[in-house]
Design a protein around this motif. Sequence first.
Motif, PDB file in Angstrom:
ATOM      1  N   ALA A 239       0.808  -1.224   0.000  1.00 41.13           N
ATOM      2  CA  ALA A 239       0.000   0.000   0.000  1.00 41.13           C
ATOM      3  C   ALA A 239       0.841   1.274   0.000  1.00 41.13           C
ATOM      4  CB  ALA A 239      -0.959   0.008   1.199  1.00 41.13           C
ATOM      5  N   ARG A 240       2.000   1.214  -0.696  1.00 36.68           N
ATOM      6  CA  ARG A 240       2.831   2.419  -0.821  1.00 36.68           C
ATOM      7  C   ARG A 240       2.807   2.974  -2.235  1.00 36.68           C
ATOM      8  NH1 ARG A 240       8.470   1.820   2.220  1.00 36.68           N
ATOM      9  NH2 ARG A 240       8.260   4.091   2.154  1.00 36.68           N
ATOM     10  N   VAL A 241       2.419   2.135  -3.188  1.00 32.69           N
ATOM     11  CA  VAL A 241       2.168   2.590  -4.556  1.00 32.69           C
ATOM     12  C   VAL A 241       0.833   1.992  -5.003  1.00 32.69           C
ATOM     13  CG1 VAL A 241       4.609   2.814  -5.151  1.00 32.69           C
ATOM     14  CG2 VAL A 241       3.416   0.670  -5.612  1.00 32.69           C
ATOM     15  N   ARG A 242       0.173   2.664  -5.928  1.00 33.82           N
ATOM     16  CA  ARG A 242      -1.109   2.166  -6.423  1.00 33.82           C
ATOM     17  C   ARG A 242      -0.916   1.524  -7.791  1.00 33.82           C
ATOM     18  NH1 ARG A 242      -6.317   5.680  -8.485  1.00 33.82           N
ATOM     19  NH2 ARG A 242      -7.656   3.887  -8.954  1.00 33.82           N
ATOM     20  N   PRO A 243      -1.178   0.206  -7.915  1.00 30.90           N
ATOM     21  CA  PRO A 243      -1.013  -0.452  -9.213  1.00 30.90           C
ATOM     22  C   PRO A 243      -2.230  -0.234 -10.104  1.00 30.90           C
ATOM     23  CG  PRO A 243      -1.658  -2.067  -7.562  1.00 30.90           C
ATOM     24  CD  PRO A 243      -1.513  -0.753  -6.832  1.00 30.90           C
ATOM     25  N   LEU A 244      -1.995   0.114 -11.359  1.00 30.68           N
ATOM     26  CA  LEU A 244      -3.045   0.243 -12.364  1.00 30.68           C
ATOM     27  C   LEU A 244      -2.736  -0.769 -13.464  1.00 30.68           C
ATOM     28  CD1 LEU A 244      -3.148   4.148 -12.621  1.00 30.68           C
ATOM     29  CD2 LEU A 244      -4.693   2.686 -11.301  1.00 30.68           C
ATOM     30  N   VAL A 245      -3.518  -1.828 -13.545  1.00 34.46           N
ATOM     31  CA  VAL A 245      -3.243  -2.915 -14.483  1.00 34.46           C
ATOM     32  C   VAL A 245      -3.957  -2.629 -15.804  1.00 34.46           C
ATOM     33  CG1 VAL A 245      -3.352  -5.390 -14.886  1.00 34.46           C
ATOM     34  CG2 VAL A 245      -3.077  -4.516 -12.560  1.00 34.46           C
ATOM     35  N   ILE A 246      -3.200  -2.670 -16.892  1.00 32.60           N
ATOM     36  CA  ILE A 246      -3.754  -2.430 -18.224  1.00 32.60           C
ATOM     37  C   ILE A 246      -3.642  -3.716 -19.036  1.00 32.60           C
ATOM     38  CG2 ILE A 246      -3.589  -1.077 -20.343  1.00 32.60           C
ATOM     39  CD1 ILE A 246      -2.296   1.149 -18.733  1.00 32.60           C
ATOM     40  N   ALA A 247      -4.799  -4.281 -19.429  1.00 35.39           N
ATOM     41  CA  ALA A 247      -4.826  -5.401 -20.366  1.00 35.39           C
ATOM     42  C   ALA A 247      -4.859  -4.808 -21.762  1.00 35.39           C
ATOM     43  CB  ALA A 247      -6.060  -6.267 -20.120  1.00 35.39           C
ATOM     44  N   CYS A 248      -3.859  -5.154 -22.562  1.00 34.95           N
ATOM     45  CA  CYS A 248      -3.662  -4.421 -23.806  1.00 34.95           C
ATOM     46  C   CYS A 248      -3.386  -5.362 -24.971  1.00 34.95           C
ATOM     47  CB  CYS A 248      -2.493  -3.444 -23.633  1.00 34.95           C
ATOM     48  SG  CYS A 248      -2.147  -2.432 -25.064  1.00 34.95           S
ATOM     49  N   GLY A 249      -3.916  -5.027 -26.157  1.00 37.78           N
ATOM     50  CA  GLY A 249      -3.563  -5.754 -27.367  1.00 37.78           C
ATOM     51  C   GLY A 249      -4.701  -6.575 -27.926  1.00 37.78           C
ATOM     52  N   ASP A 250      -4.334  -7.608 -28.685  1.00 39.70           N
ATOM     53  CA  ASP A 250      -5.333  -8.441 -29.362  1.00 39.70           C
ATOM     54  C   ASP A 250      -5.626  -9.735 -28.605  1.00 39.70           C
ATOM     55  OD1 ASP A 250      -2.901  -9.608 -29.784  1.00 39.70           O
ATOM     56  OD2 ASP A 250      -3.157  -9.909 -31.946  1.00 39.70           O
ATOM     57  N   GLN A 251      -5.113  -9.854 -27.369  1.00 42.32           N
ATOM     58  CA  GLN A 251      -5.384 -11.033 -26.540  1.00 42.32           C
ATOM     59  C   GLN A 251      -5.944 -10.631 -25.175  1.00 42.32           C
ATOM     60  OE1 GLN A 251      -2.157 -13.979 -26.440  1.00 42.32           O
ATOM     61  NE2 GLN A 251      -1.254 -13.038 -28.249  1.00 42.32           N
ATOM     62  N   THR A 252      -6.712  -9.562 -25.150  1.00 40.93           N
ATOM     63  CA  THR A 252      -7.184  -9.044 -23.855  1.00 40.93           C
ATOM     64  C   THR A 252      -8.087 -10.040 -23.128  1.00 40.93           C
ATOM     65  OG1 THR A 252      -8.958  -7.873 -25.022  1.00 40.93           O
ATOM     66  CG2 THR A 252      -6.972  -6.615 -24.498  1.00 40.93           C
TER      67      THR A 252
END
Length: 401
Positions: A43-56
Motif C-alpha cells: 500500500a505504498r504505490v497504487r497499481p493500475l493494471v492495463i490489459a492491452c492488445g489483441d489477446q485481452t
Amino acid sequence: MPNTLVPLPAPEPGRMPHVCLVAGDAPAAVKIAPIVAAMRRSARVRPLVIACGDQTEEVVEALSAFGILPSLVVESTLDGQTTQGAAWLLNTLDRVYADLAPDAVFVQGDNAIAFSAAMAAFWRRIPVVHLDAGVRSHDLTAPFPQEGHRRLIAQISSLHLAATADAAANLACEAHGGPKVVTVGSTAVDAGFGAIERHHEHADDRVRALEEAVLHGGSRMVLVCLDSTRWSQDDLAAVLHGVADLVLATPDLEVVLPAAYDSELRLVADDVLGRLVRVTIIDPVDHTDQVCLLSIAAAVVTDSNVLAEQAPSFGVPVLVLVGGVGAWAEPERPGYPWTASPERGLVARIAEKLVLSQVERLAVPPAHNPFGDGFAAVRCEQAVEWLLGLRSRPREFAPEL
C-alpha cells in the motif's frame, strides 16, 4: 554509472504514486499478477493494471485466477508486430498515459505490446520498469522480432528487473549496470506457489481420476503444453508423434494435453493422439490447474518459459521446444530445462530420458529452483518503491547452490 532517472525524487507527502503495469498476453499477466498483489499489500504505490492488445480476453482470464481485475482494457484487432498495429498501440497508449499520468510504467518480456508500452512511456518521460530484463539469444533474427524488442526496451528503461544473474550479466555486457539493474528472481515461481495454495480440484473427471492414480503410484504422467500459434502444422505433428512414441514405449505413462477445441493444436492432437487410450486431451485449463498438473508430472514438454521456471520448485524436468533443425541441448546447471527443436525423434528420446529419471529424483528432495524462491514479487515491488524514492534498494535474489 550516471543515470538521472534512478532513483527519482520522493513524491509529495500524502500522495501515493501510481504505477501502470501493462500485460499483453496471458504469460505476462501471470508474471505481473504477484507484483500487483505485493503492491496492494504494501500500500505504498497504487497499481493500475492495463490489459492491452489483441489477446485481452486471455489476459483478463489469467488475471482473474489471481483475483485481479484490470483497471483498463485497451483492445486492438491489429497485430502489434505490424507497423499499423504498433502505430495504433503507440498512439492509444500515449493517450492512456496522458489521462492516467503514472509515475512509472511496468512492462514484461519482449512482445510487441511491451515494446510499444515502453516506447510510449519513454516519449512522455515516464520511467520504464522492465520485468524479465536481460534475456538474450544474441541473434537478432531468432526469435524475431522479440530479440530486437528486448534490446530496445533495455536502452530506454530506468529500472531493469532481471530474473537471474545470467540475465544481469547480459545487461552488463551492453553497458546496463550499476544500481538500476536488480536481480529479483522470476515472479512465475511466486505465481506457481500461489496456485498450489489456491487449488481445490480439477473440473474434468478424467483429470481427477488420473491425478489420483499418479498420487497413489499407479501411473506416471507427462504434461504437454504448447502454443499452436508458434508452430506450423508439421512441427506440431512432429512433436505429437514423438509424444505418441513415448506413450507406446512406456506402459505406465499417461499424457495430459490441454488444447482449445477449435485450435490447430486440437486438430493435430485428435489426428495423432486421439486413438491412444493413455492420452487425455482436455480443454484449456487456467494457471492454477496447470501448475497443479505440473507439480505431479514425471516430465513436461512445452514451449512455455513460465512452466520451465516453475518446474524446478517441484523437481520436475522440462523439455522446452525451440527453433532450428536438429538442435538440442542438455541443461548446463541443475534445474535448467533441456531444449530441442520440434522433431519426432528428439522429442521422444529426450522425454523418455526425463521420465525414466523420475525414480532417481524421487529419492532426493527437489533442488533449489535457480529461477526464484517465491519472493521475487516482493523484490520487484521494493525495487519500484526505491525507484520512486520511497525506500532503500532491496536485497537481490541469489539462488542456493
